[in-house]
Design a protein around this motif. Structure first.
Motif, PDB file in Angstrom:
ATOM      1  N   ARG A  47       2.261  -0.922  -0.666  1.00  0.00           N
ATOM      2  CA  ARG A  47       1.976  -1.921  -1.698  1.00  0.00           C
ATOM      3  C   ARG A  47       0.922  -1.444  -2.681  1.00  0.00           C
ATOM      4  O   ARG A  47       0.953  -1.801  -3.861  1.00  0.00           O
ATOM      5  N   ASP A  48      -0.028  -0.600  -2.215  1.00  0.00           N
ATOM      6  CA  ASP A  48      -1.111  -0.161  -3.094  1.00  0.00           C
ATOM      7  C   ASP A  48      -0.616   0.689  -4.254  1.00  0.00           C
ATOM      8  O   ASP A  48      -1.234   0.702  -5.331  1.00  0.00           O
ATOM      9  N   LEU A  49       0.495   1.397  -4.082  1.00  0.00           N
ATOM     10  CA  LEU A  49       1.009   2.259  -5.149  1.00  0.00           C
ATOM     11  C   LEU A  49       2.402   1.859  -5.617  1.00  0.00           C
ATOM     12  O   LEU A  49       3.018   2.575  -6.413  1.00  0.00           O
ATOM     13  N   ALA A  50       2.902   0.732  -5.150  1.00  0.00           N
ATOM     14  CA  ALA A  50       4.273   0.339  -5.498  1.00  0.00           C
ATOM     15  C   ALA A  50       4.500   0.191  -7.000  1.00  0.00           C
ATOM     16  O   ALA A  50       5.520   0.661  -7.515  1.00  0.00           O
ATOM     17  N   PRO A  51       3.611  -0.454  -7.765  1.00  0.00           N
ATOM     18  CA  PRO A  51       3.869  -0.553  -9.212  1.00  0.00           C
ATOM     19  C   PRO A  51       3.970   0.807  -9.889  1.00  0.00           C
ATOM     20  O   PRO A  51       4.853   1.028 -10.729  1.00  0.00           O
ATOM     21  N   ARG A  52       3.081   1.740  -9.537  1.00  0.00           N
ATOM     22  CA  ARG A  52       3.129   3.068 -10.141  1.00  0.00           C
ATOM     23  C   ARG A  52       4.386   3.817  -9.707  1.00  0.00           C
ATOM     24  O   ARG A  52       4.985   4.567 -10.485  1.00  0.00           O
ATOM     25  N   ALA A  53       4.787   3.627  -8.450  1.00  0.00           N
ATOM     26  CA  ALA A  53       5.992   4.298  -7.965  1.00  0.00           C
ATOM     27  C   ALA A  53       7.227   3.796  -8.703  1.00  0.00           C
ATOM     28  O   ALA A  53       8.107   4.586  -9.092  1.00  0.00           O
ATOM     29  N   ASN A  54       7.328   2.504  -8.911  1.00  0.00           N
ATOM     30  CA  ASN A  54       8.487   1.968  -9.621  1.00  0.00           C
ATOM     31  C   ASN A  54       8.476   2.348 -11.095  1.00  0.00           C
ATOM     32  O   ASN A  54       9.533   2.478 -11.716  1.00  0.00           O
ATOM     33  N   GLY A  66      19.324  -1.771 -11.358  1.00  0.00           N
ATOM     34  CA  GLY A  66      18.389  -2.563 -10.559  1.00  0.00           C
ATOM     35  C   GLY A  66      17.729  -1.812  -9.423  1.00  0.00           C
ATOM     36  O   GLY A  66      17.103  -2.431  -8.556  1.00  0.00           O
ATOM     37  N   ALA A  67      17.817  -0.487  -9.419  1.00  0.00           N
ATOM     38  CA  ALA A  67      17.241   0.298  -8.329  1.00  0.00           C
ATOM     39  C   ALA A  67      15.734   0.083  -8.244  1.00  0.00           C
ATOM     40  O   ALA A  67      15.036   0.076  -9.261  1.00  0.00           O
ATOM     41  N   ARG A  68      15.238  -0.106  -7.015  1.00  0.00           N
ATOM     42  CA  ARG A  68      13.809  -0.246  -6.773  1.00  0.00           C
ATOM     43  C   ARG A  68      13.480   0.373  -5.432  1.00  0.00           C
ATOM     44  O   ARG A  68      14.331   0.456  -4.546  1.00  0.00           O
ATOM     45  N   PHE A  69      12.234   0.823  -5.303  1.00  0.00           N
ATOM     46  CA  PHE A  69      11.746   1.218  -3.997  1.00  0.00           C
ATOM     47  C   PHE A  69      11.496  -0.041  -3.163  1.00  0.00           C
ATOM     48  O   PHE A  69      11.359  -1.147  -3.704  1.00  0.00           O
ATOM     49  N   ILE A  70      11.406   0.130  -1.871  1.00  0.00           N
ATOM     50  CA  ILE A  70      11.182  -0.990  -0.960  1.00  0.00           C
ATOM     51  C   ILE A  70       9.697  -1.031  -0.617  1.00  0.00           C
ATOM     52  O   ILE A  70       9.149  -0.105  -0.017  1.00  0.00           O
ATOM     53  N   GLU A  71       9.040  -2.103  -1.021  1.00  0.00           N
ATOM     54  CA  GLU A  71       7.593  -2.229  -0.852  1.00  0.00           C
ATOM     55  C   GLU A  71       7.254  -2.676   0.564  1.00  0.00           C
ATOM     56  O   GLU A  71       7.864  -3.595   1.111  1.00  0.00           O
ATOM     57  N   VAL A  72       6.265  -2.005   1.164  1.00  0.00           N
ATOM     58  CA  VAL A  72       5.774  -2.373   2.490  1.00  0.00           C
ATOM     59  C   VAL A  72       4.276  -2.641   2.385  1.00  0.00           C
ATOM     60  O   VAL A  72       3.606  -2.119   1.491  1.00  0.00           O
ATOM     61  N   PRO A  73       3.711  -3.463   3.287  1.00  0.00           N
ATOM     62  CA  PRO A  73       2.291  -3.814   3.157  1.00  0.00           C
ATOM     63  C   PRO A  73       1.344  -2.683   3.526  1.00  0.00           C
ATOM     64  O   PRO A  73       0.169  -2.713   3.126  1.00  0.00           O
ATOM     65  N   GLU A  74       1.798  -1.696   4.267  1.00  0.00           N
ATOM     66  CA  GLU A  74       0.930  -0.606   4.688  1.00  0.00           C
ATOM     67  C   GLU A  74       0.532   0.282   3.504  1.00  0.00           C
ATOM     68  O   GLU A  74       1.236   0.317   2.494  1.00  0.00           O
ATOM     69  N   PRO A  75      -0.594   1.008   3.601  1.00  0.00           N
ATOM     70  CA  PRO A  75      -0.998   1.900   2.512  1.00  0.00           C
ATOM     71  C   PRO A  75       0.000   3.035   2.340  1.00  0.00           C
ATOM     72  O   PRO A  75       0.558   3.556   3.314  1.00  0.00           O
ATOM     73  N   ASN A  76       0.224   3.417   1.098  1.00  0.00           N
ATOM     74  CA  ASN A  76       1.187   4.472   0.815  1.00  0.00           C
ATOM     75  C   ASN A  76       0.697   5.815   1.359  1.00  0.00           C
ATOM     76  O   ASN A  76      -0.507   6.059   1.485  1.00  0.00           O
ATOM     77  N   ASN A  77       1.638   6.688   1.671  1.00  0.00           N
ATOM     78  CA  ASN A  77       1.279   8.029   2.137  1.00  0.00           C
ATOM     79  C   ASN A  77       0.631   8.822   1.011  1.00  0.00           C
ATOM     80  O   ASN A  77       1.115   8.821  -0.120  1.00  0.00           O
ATOM     81  N   ARG A  78      -0.452   9.503   1.360  1.00  0.00           N
ATOM     82  CA  ARG A  78      -1.171  10.369   0.426  1.00  0.00           C
ATOM     83  C   ARG A  78      -1.413  11.708   1.110  1.00  0.00           C
ATOM     84  O   ARG A  78      -1.746  11.743   2.303  1.00  0.00           O
ATOM     85  N   VAL A  79      -1.256  12.776   0.355  1.00  0.00           N
ATOM     86  CA  VAL A  79      -1.386  14.125   0.911  1.00  0.00           C
ATOM     87  C   VAL A  79      -2.368  14.931   0.068  1.00  0.00           C
ATOM     88  O   VAL A  79      -2.311  14.898  -1.168  1.00  0.00           O
ATOM     89  N   THR A  80      -3.269  15.641   0.736  1.00  0.00           N
ATOM     90  CA  THR A  80      -4.158  16.596   0.076  1.00  0.00           C
ATOM     91  C   THR A  80      -3.690  17.993   0.442  1.00  0.00           C
ATOM     92  O   THR A  80      -3.562  18.326   1.625  1.00  0.00           O
ATOM     93  N   LEU A  81      -3.416  18.802  -0.578  1.00  0.00           N
ATOM     94  CA  LEU A  81      -2.936  20.168  -0.389  1.00  0.00           C
ATOM     95  C   LEU A  81      -3.977  21.140  -0.926  1.00  0.00           C
ATOM     96  O   LEU A  81      -4.458  20.986  -2.055  1.00  0.00           O
ATOM     97  N   GLY A  95      -2.166   7.519   5.331  1.00  0.00           N
ATOM     98  CA  GLY A  95      -1.240   6.457   4.945  1.00  0.00           C
ATOM     99  C   GLY A  95      -0.481   5.935   6.156  1.00  0.00           C
ATOM    100  O   GLY A  95      -0.575   6.484   7.251  1.00  0.00           O
ATOM    101  N   GLY A  96       0.292   4.893   5.946  1.00  0.00           N
ATOM    102  CA  GLY A  96       0.933   4.260   7.093  1.00  0.00           C
ATOM    103  C   GLY A  96       2.309   3.703   6.839  1.00  0.00           C
ATOM    104  O   GLY A  96       2.691   2.695   7.449  1.00  0.00           O
ATOM    105  N   VAL A  97       3.095   4.298   5.911  1.00  0.00           N
ATOM    106  CA  VAL A  97       4.440   3.790   5.643  1.00  0.00           C
ATOM    107  C   VAL A  97       5.270   3.895   6.928  1.00  0.00           C
ATOM    108  O   VAL A  97       5.376   4.972   7.510  1.00  0.00           O
ATOM    109  N   PRO A  98       5.849   2.800   7.404  1.00  0.00           N
ATOM    110  CA  PRO A  98       6.531   2.810   8.706  1.00  0.00           C
ATOM    111  C   PRO A  98       7.897   3.478   8.633  1.00  0.00           C
ATOM    112  O   PRO A  98       8.494   3.604   7.563  1.00  0.00           O
TER     113      PRO A  98
END
Length: 294
Positions: A47-54, A66-81, A95-98
């Motif tokens: 949910r924290d990044l859903a607007p930017r993702a869409n 009408g394609a959209r990503f499916i929003e979940v309440p958990e924090p979006n996955n973030r990766v540091t490389l 992050g915690g996307v189930p």
């Protein structure tokens, strides 16, 4: 969808923050699919990044209406490389996307013609769900198993690990993509490992070789071929997402009727082109050789 923070080999350069993960695949599909195919994204975002993702999703053109990503309440996955060499890096994930369950997936894939599965986090689904997917979706299935070969330390650092029940995983898909290191984890004899995968129902095993191109194993008896990369390797750039661009391009090419050899050649070409672009924003136009309008 993953939000990447990328530190290059030059410590004087600031980190790049951009969409990563499946967004590379979506951009490559958008660039390579013929006009009579559309993408149906089956992707969860926090949910924290859903607007930017869409917002990113709306920049793509080969989308079902009408394609959209499916929003979940958990924090979006973030990766540091953090890159130490062109193809060596340290990766940390938060992050915690189930994961997906079959009751969730079944209705979403029922009317699709083909399925491209990319294990970006390695936690997208468990083996039981993948086996139900195999039985419940009898059409074309391509999978990049990449992050299934990565464990996670308590601080989020990703570490290579053997894939438990690897033959069963490989048997869940028609075409399976691995990189060279992942292939080595299947055993010391590549031909024997490939034969074991094909015995499980996988039709073709594709192995990416970085700047050297790609190889594949298919058929019984097993037939193999090397598709070398074209041109000189790019020595400076961002290799993040190259495997994702490669796989999505191969899928799009196969769906358009290309031979496996031709699809792999185009995949390696687009993967190399990806090195000269950072992040997934504007990547579609870059892969097509156009100036980005995003």
């Amino acid at each position: 969808m993953v939000w990447d923070t990328i530190y290059g080999r030059d410590p004087a350069q600031p980190a790049v923050e951009e969409w990563g993960g499946i967004s590379y695949s979506l951009a490559a599909l958008d660039a390579a699919l013929p006009d009579d195919w559309v993408v149906v994204p089956i992707v969860k975002v926090g949910r924290d990044l859903a607007p930017r993702a869409n917002h990113f999703l709306r920049t793509l053109r080969h989308l079902t209406p009408g394609a959209r990503f499916i929003e979940v309440p958990e924090p979006n996955n973030r990766v540091t490389l953090r890159y130490y060499q062109l193809e060596r890096r340290c990766e940390q994930m938060a992050g915690g996307v189930p994961p997906w369950t079959w009751p969730e997936l079944g209705p979403l894939v029922a009317d699709l013609d083909a399925l491209y599965v990319n294990f970006i986090s390695g936690y997208e689904m468990d083996l039981a769900t993948a086996q139900l997917l195999r039985r419940g979706f009898p059409r074309f299935r391509y999978a990049d198993l990449h992050s299934l070969f990565l464990g996670k330390e308590p601080d989020g650092t990703r570490v290579p690990q053997p894939l438990p029940n690897a033959p069963a995983w490989l048997g869940c898909f028609d075409i399976v993509q691995l990189n060279e290191e992942e292939m080595r984890q299947l055993g010391d004899d590549p031909l024997a490992a490939a034969a074991g995968a094909l015995d499980q129902g996988c039709r073709t095993l594709v192995v990416t070789l970085g700047a050297r191109g790609a190889t594949y194993f298919t058929g019984r008896p097993v037939r193999t071929a090397l598709l070398p990369a074209e041109g000189s390797p790019v020595r400076d750039g961002d290799p993040t997402g190259c495997g994702d661009v490669f796989g999505a391009t191969v899928v799009a090419s196969l769906l358009a009727g290309a031979s496996l050899d031709d699809a792999l050649r185009l995949g390696t070409r687009m993967g190399a082109r990806n090195v000269t672009h950072r992040g997934a924003t504007g990547l579609r136009d870059h892969l097509l050789g156009r100036l980005s309008t995003v």
